[in-house]
Design an enzyme around this catalytic site. Sequence first.
Site, mmCIF file in Angstrom:
data_model
loop_
_atom_site.group_PDB
_atom_site.id
_atom_site.type_symbol
_atom_site.label_atom_id
_atom_site.label_comp_id
_atom_site.label_asym_id
_atom_site.label_seq_id
_atom_site.Cartn_x
_atom_site.Cartn_y
_atom_site.Cartn_z
ATOM 1 N N ASN A 289 0.863 -1.186 0.000
ATOM 2 C CA ASN A 289 0.000 0.000 0.000
ATOM 3 C C ASN A 289 0.898 1.233 0.000
ATOM 4 O OD1 ASN A 289 -1.861 2.004 0.427
ATOM 5 N ND2 ASN A 289 -2.431 1.359 2.505
ATOM 6 N N GLY B 69 3.107 2.258 10.758
ATOM 7 C CA GLY B 69 4.120 3.296 10.572
ATOM 8 C C GLY B 69 4.884 3.664 11.827
ATOM 9 N N GLU C 230 -6.485 4.790 8.002
ATOM 10 C CA GLU C 230 -6.284 6.205 7.680
ATOM 11 C C GLU C 230 -7.544 6.818 7.089
ATOM 12 O OE1 GLU C 230 -2.699 5.392 5.562
ATOM 13 O OE2 GLU C 230 -1.776 4.876 7.478
ATOM 14 N N GLU D 47 -4.947 -4.757 10.884
ATOM 15 C CA GLU D 47 -3.877 -3.772 11.033
ATOM 16 C C GLU D 47 -4.128 -2.940 12.294
ATOM 17 O OE1 GLU D 47 -1.994 -2.690 6.967
ATOM 18 O OE2 GLU D 47 -3.764 -1.453 7.202
ATOM 19 N N LYS E 107 -0.020 4.313 -0.182
ATOM 20 C CA LYS E 107 -0.653 5.477 0.447
ATOM 21 C C LYS E 107 -0.441 6.711 -0.450
ATOM 22 C CE LYS E 107 -0.108 3.117 4.798
ATOM 23 N NZ LYS E 107 0.067 3.134 6.231
ATOM 24 N N HIS F 90 -9.491 1.114 5.415
ATOM 25 C CA HIS F 90 -8.158 1.372 5.972
ATOM 26 C C HIS F 90 -8.252 2.368 7.130
ATOM 27 C CE1 HIS F 90 -3.988 2.522 6.425
ATOM 28 N NE2 HIS F 90 -3.697 1.368 5.853
ATOM 29 N N SER G 161 3.829 -2.165 10.358
ATOM 30 C CA SER G 161 5.279 -2.246 10.564
ATOM 31 C C SER G 161 5.880 -3.589 10.160
ATOM 32 C CB SER G 161 5.638 -1.895 12.014
ATOM 33 O OG SER G 161 5.315 -0.543 12.278
HETATM 34 P P1 13P Z 1 3.282 0.360 7.612
HETATM 35 O O1 13P Z 1 3.760 -0.937 6.985
HETATM 36 O O2 13P Z 1 3.986 1.563 7.104
HETATM 37 O O3 13P Z 1 3.226 0.238 9.099
HETATM 38 O O4 13P Z 1 1.756 0.555 7.113
HETATM 39 C C1 13P Z 1 0.869 -0.494 7.191
HETATM 40 C C2 13P Z 1 -0.355 -0.143 6.460
HETATM 41 O O5 13P Z 1 -1.112 0.730 6.864
HETATM 42 C C3 13P Z 1 -0.646 -0.855 5.194
HETATM 43 O O6 13P Z 1 -1.924 -0.598 4.746
#
Ligand code: 13P
Length: 233
Positions: free
Chosen positions: A6, A163, A90, A157, A8, A88, A193
């Site tokens: 992903n 992150g 976010e 997640e 983003k 997601h 992560s």
């Molecule tokens: P990270 O791997 O940067 O922690 O992000 C995970 C994520 O949100 C994938 O959709």
Amino acid sequence: MIIAANFKTNKTRAQTRDYMDEVNGFIRSENIKSEIMVFPPLTAFDNFGQGATLGAQNAYAVENGAFTGEIGLDQLKEFGIKTILLGHSERRHILGETQEEISFKFAYFQSLGYQIVYCIGEQLETRKAGKTALMRYIETQLVGIDMEYENLVVAYEPVWAIGTGLVPSNEDIKSIHADLRAKTSRPLLYGGSVKVSNMKEIVEIDNVDGVLVGGASLYAGNFCEMIKIAEEA
Ligand code: 13P
């Protein structure tokens, strides 16, 4: 195994092209059997040839129309996109998508036969409240979701692990995925992560059928290494 990247809000169209050339070349030359998915920003949609499945990070539940700033089915179809990420964290916590909106999108894309990677996960305060509270919270993210939809992939997640470099213990992932397994027979991904150094132990956990990777997927070389680790696990 399913290994998904992903991006983003990262990478330009040109950077995505270079990335896809490298990753798709790797998938073909190494004869990778796992399912590889890449979710680039929508400005980078293109036809990249054989290899990874291209997915959308988001779309509006409409064919076309007056929804400023959104894309719909027509724009996805132009690139043959049949895979979408929904729910997601976010989008839930930064962009303010409600469960009602998410489940509406889910039903829409399900009715079209889309492969849906559906994300769930708790925030830190819920995690601190213990497993029962955590699973109760997860339940609220499953409202209106058909957990046996044939083209569903679920991605667990934890928000606090995204992150941050923090990852739940293997035991915690195992325990939560076991509870999720009781709710669906569809593939269960872990995200938060994931990186080259923890890939092997994570994909070897019971009921982890793959990973959804953000930051560590941004370098094609890293992502290819992760694909290789999952393929050999
Ligand atoms: P990270 O791997 O940067 O922690 O992000 C995970 C994520 O949100 C994938 O959709």
